[in-house]
Write an enzyme that holds these catalytic residues in place. Structure first.
Site, PDB file in Angstrom:
ATOM      1  N   ARG A 237      25.059  -7.454  -8.577  1.00 19.05           N
ATOM      2  CA  ARG A 237      26.267  -6.869  -8.309  1.00 19.05           C
ATOM      3  C   ARG A 237      27.443  -7.646  -9.006  1.00 19.05           C
ATOM      4  O   ARG A 237      27.747  -6.789 -10.697  1.00 19.05           O
ATOM      5  CB  ARG A 237      27.063  -6.687  -7.101  1.00 19.05           C
ATOM      6  CG  ARG A 237      25.909  -6.228  -6.190  1.00 19.05           C
ATOM      7  CD  ARG A 237      25.784  -4.955  -6.303  1.00 19.05           C
ATOM      8  NE  ARG A 237      25.513  -3.502  -5.711  1.00 19.05           N
ATOM      9  CZ  ARG A 237      25.270  -3.410  -4.384  1.00 19.05           C
ATOM     10  NH1 ARG A 237      26.011  -4.115  -4.147  1.00 19.05           N
ATOM     11  NH2 ARG A 237      24.311  -2.558  -3.518  1.00 19.05           N
TER      12      ARG A 237
ATOM     13  N   ASP B 292      30.363   2.576   3.356  1.00 12.35           N
ATOM     14  CA  ASP B 292      29.806   1.721   3.237  1.00 12.35           C
ATOM     15  C   ASP B 292      31.545   0.259   4.127  1.00 12.35           C
ATOM     16  O   ASP B 292      31.669  -0.894   3.719  1.00 12.35           O
ATOM     17  CB  ASP B 292      29.946   0.873   1.669  1.00 12.35           C
ATOM     18  CG  ASP B 292      27.997   1.446   2.261  1.00 12.35           C
ATOM     19  OD1 ASP B 292      27.792   1.473   2.972  1.00 12.35           O
ATOM     20  OD2 ASP B 292      27.792   1.658   0.943  1.00 12.35           O
TER      21      ASP B 292
ATOM     22  N   CYS C 102      28.416  -9.698   5.957  1.00 10.85           N
ATOM     23  CA  CYS C 102      28.948  -8.898   5.788  1.00 10.85           C
ATOM     24  C   CYS C 102      30.250  -7.226   5.827  1.00 10.85           C
ATOM     25  O   CYS C 102      31.187  -7.065   4.990  1.00 10.85           O
ATOM     26  CB  CYS C 102      28.200  -7.433   4.899  1.00 10.85           C
ATOM     27  SG  CYS C 102      26.685  -8.291   4.321  1.00 10.85           S
TER      28      CYS C 102
ATOM     29  N   ARG D  76      31.408   2.839  -4.174  1.00 10.96           N
ATOM     30  CA  ARG D  76      32.195   1.874  -3.117  1.00 10.96           C
ATOM     31  C   ARG D  76      33.587   2.104  -4.337  1.00 10.96           C
ATOM     32  O   ARG D  76      34.477   1.044  -3.025  1.00 10.96           O
ATOM     33  CB  ARG D  76      31.505   1.170  -2.837  1.00 10.96           C
ATOM     34  CG  ARG D  76      30.228   1.276  -2.242  1.00 10.96           C
ATOM     35  CD  ARG D  76      29.974   0.292  -1.387  1.00 10.96           C
ATOM     36  NE  ARG D  76      30.425  -0.670  -0.451  1.00 10.96           N
ATOM     37  CZ  ARG D  76      30.550  -2.186   0.170  1.00 10.96           C
ATOM     38  NH1 ARG D  76      29.440  -2.813  -0.727  1.00 10.96           N
ATOM     39  NH2 ARG D  76      31.785  -2.386   1.132  1.00 10.96           N
TER      40      ARG D  76
ATOM     41  N   HIS E 134      23.094  -9.338  -3.278  1.00  8.01           N
ATOM     42  CA  HIS E 134      24.583 -10.222  -3.087  1.00  8.01           C
ATOM     43  C   HIS E 134      24.646 -11.798  -2.605  1.00  8.01           C
ATOM     44  O   HIS E 134      23.517 -12.385  -1.526  1.00  8.01           O
ATOM     45  CB  HIS E 134      25.451  -9.807  -1.780  1.00  8.01           C
ATOM     46  CG  HIS E 134      26.368  -8.422  -2.300  1.00  8.01           C
ATOM     47  ND1 HIS E 134      26.299  -7.798  -1.424  1.00  8.01           N
ATOM     48  CD2 HIS E 134      26.528  -8.568  -4.216  1.00  8.01           C
ATOM     49  CE1 HIS E 134      27.565  -6.763  -1.631  1.00  8.01           C
ATOM     50  NE2 HIS E 134      27.887  -6.994  -3.931  1.00  8.01           N
TER      51      HIS E 134
END
Length: 264
Positions: free
Chosen positions: A128, A57, A257, A82, A157
């Site tokens: 998040r 990612d 992103c 991540r 997000h």
């Protein structure tokens, strides 16, 4: 930006990810390359961060930091898969001349949940980034922060539910586009008060990641499926620029992103 050389969907940390569905890494890289080249054709400079094996990612560079006036607030990821990305990006900032780099104590997924309007930093929470990270961002970056609560797990997000079309100037306020149903009732009222001329997105706009867009104040880079949103933006004088992000969307990502904006 970070090329998706090791892109894969090996785990599920958002509703878009399904490790059981095949992913074409070569196609993802081709789509990412077209996005990068689109920015360059529009006159923007793109810095590339080398990808790391085992961090599929890392392509989603927006989550790696928030940069305003040369100050960098790094990232601290909620998902352990991540977590290691944060240090790779921190080193990149330091090695490329950024001297004011702060790593957060709170869970903070950077421009995934932070959107700079030119005067205010809009800050998302709910899935998040921790609410406490909003105060930390204000102290670190020295800008006023407005908290917004996300309520739909598909839009986990802030950058999946809102983007800044035009930053504020002395002559004009900022303009944003957003999907109201992704936010709590109170946050919708805040957005209505701050941005009475916002572009309101539909469910169809949001579902194709149309709000995971990048605008330079004139050109708006957005997914090829976001035709309804593009039409409304064109009517307001913006120039929609379409890109195919279908492979990257399998991991819950789109143009924004993949893009960290460096405000020096």
């Amino acid at each position: 930006m970070c090329p998706p050389r090791y892109f894969a969907v090996e785990y599920a940390i958002n509703p878009w990810m399904d490790p059981g569905k095949p992913v074409d890494t070569d196609r993802a890289l081709a789509q990412w390359t077209e996005l990068r080249d689109t920015y360059r054709r529009l006159g923007h400079t793109v810095d590339e961060v080398p990808p790391e094996p085992g961090l599929p990612d890392m392509v989603f560079a927006a989550n790696s930091g928030t940069v305003i006036d040369g100050r960098v607030l790094g990232a601290r990821f909620r998902a352990p898969q991540r977590a290691a990305e944060a240090e790779h990006f921190r080193r990149w900032f330091v090695e490329h001349g950024y001297r004011d780099v702060t790593m957060p104590r709170q869970i903070n997924e950077a421009e995934g949940d932070f959107a700079w309007t030119g005067r205010l930093l809009l800050a998302g929470t709910g899935f998040r980034t921790d609410p406490a990270a909003h105060a930390e961002a204000q102290e670190t970056l020295g800008v006023p922060v407005v908290s917004l609560r996300l309520t739909d797990p598909r839009y986990y997000h802030l950058d999946t539910a809102l983007f800044v079309l035009s930053e504020a100037t002395e002559a004009a306020p900022a303009r944003v586009a957003y999907y109201p149903e992704a936010f709590s009732r109170g946050s919708r009222r805040v957005l209505e008060r701050l941005f009475p001329d916002a572009v309101l997105a539909t469910a169809a706009d949001a579902a194709c990641f149309g709000l995971n867009a990048v605008s330079d104040g004139r050109n708006v880079v957005l997914p090829v499926e976001a035709t309804g949103l593009a039409g409304r933006l064109a009517a307001l004088g913006y120039e929609p620029v379409f890109v195919d992000i279908s492979e990257l969307r399998k991991a819950g990502g789109g143009p924004k992103c993949c893009t960290l904006e460096l405000r020096k």
